[in-house]
Design a protein around this motif. Structure first.
Motif, mmCIF file in Angstrom:
data_model
loop_
_atom_site.group_PDB
_atom_site.id
_atom_site.type_symbol
_atom_site.label_atom_id
_atom_site.label_comp_id
_atom_site.label_asym_id
_atom_site.label_seq_id
_atom_site.Cartn_x
_atom_site.Cartn_y
_atom_site.Cartn_z
ATOM 1 N N ALA A 21 -29.304 46.798 -32.371
ATOM 2 C CA ALA A 21 -28.648 45.576 -32.821
ATOM 3 C C ALA A 21 -28.525 45.569 -34.337
ATOM 4 O O ALA A 21 -29.374 46.074 -35.063
ATOM 5 C CB ALA A 21 -29.447 44.350 -32.363
ATOM 6 N N ALA A 22 -27.440 45.002 -34.825
ATOM 7 C CA ALA A 22 -27.233 44.894 -36.265
ATOM 8 C C ALA A 22 -28.224 43.897 -36.845
ATOM 9 O O ALA A 22 -28.773 43.049 -36.145
ATOM 10 C CB ALA A 22 -25.802 44.450 -36.545
ATOM 11 N N ALA A 23 -28.461 44.003 -38.131
ATOM 12 C CA ALA A 23 -29.345 43.052 -38.792
ATOM 13 C C ALA A 23 -28.745 41.651 -38.719
ATOM 14 O O ALA A 23 -27.524 41.487 -38.777
ATOM 15 C CB ALA A 23 -29.547 43.461 -40.252
ATOM 16 N N PRO A 24 -29.581 40.623 -38.547
ATOM 17 C CA PRO A 24 -29.063 39.253 -38.487
ATOM 18 C C PRO A 24 -28.296 38.895 -39.756
ATOM 19 O O PRO A 24 -28.616 39.372 -40.838
ATOM 20 C CB PRO A 24 -30.341 38.409 -38.360
ATOM 21 C CG PRO A 24 -31.393 39.353 -37.871
ATOM 22 C CD PRO A 24 -31.039 40.683 -38.433
ATOM 23 N N LYS A 25 -27.275 38.068 -39.604
ATOM 24 C CA LYS A 25 -26.520 37.619 -40.769
ATOM 25 C C LYS A 25 -27.361 36.643 -41.577
ATOM 26 O O LYS A 25 -27.997 35.752 -41.031
ATOM 27 C CB LYS A 25 -25.209 36.958 -40.334
ATOM 28 C CG LYS A 25 -24.206 37.930 -39.724
ATOM 29 C CD LYS A 25 -22.898 37.244 -39.411
ATOM 30 C CE LYS A 25 -21.889 38.245 -38.848
ATOM 31 N NZ LYS A 25 -20.591 37.593 -38.531
ATOM 32 N N LEU A 26 -27.343 36.827 -42.889
ATOM 33 C CA LEU A 26 -28.164 35.986 -43.749
ATOM 34 C C LEU A 26 -27.465 34.665 -44.044
ATOM 35 O O LEU A 26 -26.265 34.647 -44.298
ATOM 36 C CB LEU A 26 -28.451 36.705 -45.067
ATOM 37 C CG LEU A 26 -29.172 38.050 -44.944
ATOM 38 C CD1 LEU A 26 -29.389 38.636 -46.332
ATOM 39 C CD2 LEU A 26 -30.491 37.904 -44.224
ATOM 40 N N PRO A 27 -28.207 33.554 -44.000
ATOM 41 C CA PRO A 27 -27.606 32.265 -44.334
ATOM 42 C C PRO A 27 -27.251 32.219 -45.814
ATOM 43 O O PRO A 27 -27.966 32.763 -46.659
ATOM 44 C CB PRO A 27 -28.721 31.261 -44.000
ATOM 45 C CG PRO A 27 -29.987 32.062 -44.104
ATOM 46 C CD PRO A 27 -29.624 33.442 -43.640
ATOM 47 N N LYS A 28 -26.140 31.590 -46.142
ATOM 48 C CA LYS A 28 -25.706 31.512 -47.526
ATOM 49 C C LYS A 28 -26.513 30.469 -48.281
ATOM 50 O O LYS A 28 -26.821 29.401 -47.759
ATOM 51 C CB LYS A 28 -24.208 31.167 -47.588
ATOM 52 C CG LYS A 28 -23.320 32.262 -47.018
ATOM 53 C CD LYS A 28 -21.859 31.888 -47.144
ATOM 54 C CE LYS A 28 -20.963 32.994 -46.587
ATOM 55 N NZ LYS A 28 -19.515 32.656 -46.695
ATOM 56 N N GLY A 29 -26.849 30.801 -49.503
ATOM 57 C CA GLY A 29 -27.506 29.840 -50.370
ATOM 58 C C GLY A 29 -28.990 29.672 -50.135
ATOM 59 O O GLY A 29 -29.607 28.780 -50.717
ATOM 60 N N GLY A 30 -29.604 30.519 -49.294
ATOM 61 C CA GLY A 30 -31.030 30.399 -49.045
ATOM 62 C C GLY A 30 -31.844 30.955 -50.203
ATOM 63 O O GLY A 30 -31.324 31.679 -51.051
ATOM 64 N N PRO A 31 -33.136 30.615 -50.267
ATOM 65 C CA PRO A 31 -33.981 31.118 -51.356
ATOM 66 C C PRO A 31 -34.173 32.630 -51.263
ATOM 67 O O PRO A 31 -34.311 33.179 -50.172
ATOM 68 C CB PRO A 31 -35.306 30.370 -51.154
ATOM 69 C CG PRO A 31 -35.316 30.036 -49.687
ATOM 70 C CD PRO A 31 -33.891 29.768 -49.324
ATOM 71 N N VAL A 32 -34.150 33.282 -52.397
ATOM 72 C CA VAL A 32 -34.402 34.720 -52.467
ATOM 73 C C VAL A 32 -35.700 34.921 -53.240
ATOM 74 O O VAL A 32 -35.825 34.480 -54.388
ATOM 75 C CB VAL A 32 -33.240 35.463 -53.154
ATOM 76 C CG1 VAL A 32 -33.564 36.947 -53.300
ATOM 77 C CG2 VAL A 32 -31.954 35.275 -52.366
ATOM 78 N N HIS A 33 -36.655 35.587 -52.636
ATOM 79 C CA HIS A 33 -37.992 35.734 -53.212
ATOM 80 C C HIS A 33 -38.122 37.040 -53.989
ATOM 81 O O HIS A 33 -37.538 38.055 -53.622
ATOM 82 C CB HIS A 33 -39.048 35.685 -52.106
ATOM 83 C CG HIS A 33 -39.028 34.428 -51.302
ATOM 84 N ND1 HIS A 33 -39.753 33.306 -51.644
ATOM 85 C CD2 HIS A 33 -38.353 34.109 -50.164
ATOM 86 C CE1 HIS A 33 -39.545 32.344 -50.753
ATOM 87 N NE2 HIS A 33 -38.702 32.806 -49.850
#
Length: 240
Positions: free
Chosen positions: A43-55
């Motif tokens: 399975a492909a990697a899940p799509k990342l939500p836009k605008g979420g926090p990046v650590h």
């Protein structure tokens, strides 16, 4: 031609599986190409939500530019490739007369095998095991430091004389004495990673440095040689 090569190698692996992977130890006899039968997560990697926090995440890489730290020459890597690898595949027929087996690698939970235009997803067992160890250490390190599931992206593996010639037409830095011809060498992207749990995203810079930390550790223990390739956006790794 390249698609034909990939198809033929896969057919060889399928034939071997039917024959219980037996082979002759006599020189000059047909050798087998092993197929990795590890259960796959394609399975492909899940799509990342836009605008979420990046650590950001700390790494323990030594000081200095990565291209200066990982600078093992092609000549040095080539010696290891010749010692540990197959005889370079000049044509399809030579795949049937390998002195060492190859393992087919597929996308799994530890790494994603990217679509490869100039190489095939095969490595000698020693190199395949090294890739698995690096990918496992990368994933475990992220979790141990408070992150969640990530996997690597592998962008290049085995190359034939034909694919090397094709690559040279587009890339002046490509050499006919490529370590990839021996099945001992793989490229891991440092510019792209697969976030398997979008609830915790880590910056690309942090992921790059953690991957560098992992490869540096394996290199320091005499397990591999490595080059940090800036234009290709990858770590070029050869098993020792």
């Amino acid at each position: 031609m390249q698609k034909f090569l990939l198809t033929s190698l896969m057919l060889i692996a399928a034939i071997v599986a039917v024959s219980s992977c037996t082979h002759s130890d006599n020189d000059g006899q047909v050798k087998y190409v092993l197929s990795d039968d590890t259960p796959l997560d394609t399975a492909a990697a899940p799509k990342l939500p836009k605008g979420g926090p990046v650590h950001e995440m700390k790494s323990r890489i030594v000081d200095g530019r990565l291209k200066d730290i990982f600078n093992d020459s092609n000549h040095t890597q080539l010696r290891a490739a010749v010692a540990n690898g197959i005889d370079p595949i000049v044509d399809l027929r030579s795949a049937f007369y390998l002195k060492r087996p190859l393992v087919k690698l597929n996308t799994c939970k530890l790494y994603y095998v990217a679509t490869m235009k100039d190489s095939a997803p095969y490595l000698v067992p020693k190199a395949a095991n090294l890739l698995k160890q690096i990918a496992t250490a990368f994933a475990d390190t992220i979790v141990a430091r408070g992150g969640k599931a990530y996997r690597l992206r592998v962008t290049s593996m085995l190359r034939t004389d034909y694919s090397v010639a094709q690559l040279q037409q587009r890339n002046r830095n490509a050499t006919s004495q490529s370590c990839h011809r021996y099945g001992t060498t793989f490229d891991i992207s440092w510019s792209k990673f697969d976030c398997m749990d979008p609830s915790y995203q880590i910056s690309q810079e942090s992921l790059k440095n953690i991957l560098a930390e992992i490869i540096y550790d394996f290199r320091a223990r005499g397990k591999c040689y490595a080059i940090f390739e800036t234009r290709q956006g990858c770590f070029h790794v050869t098993v020792r």
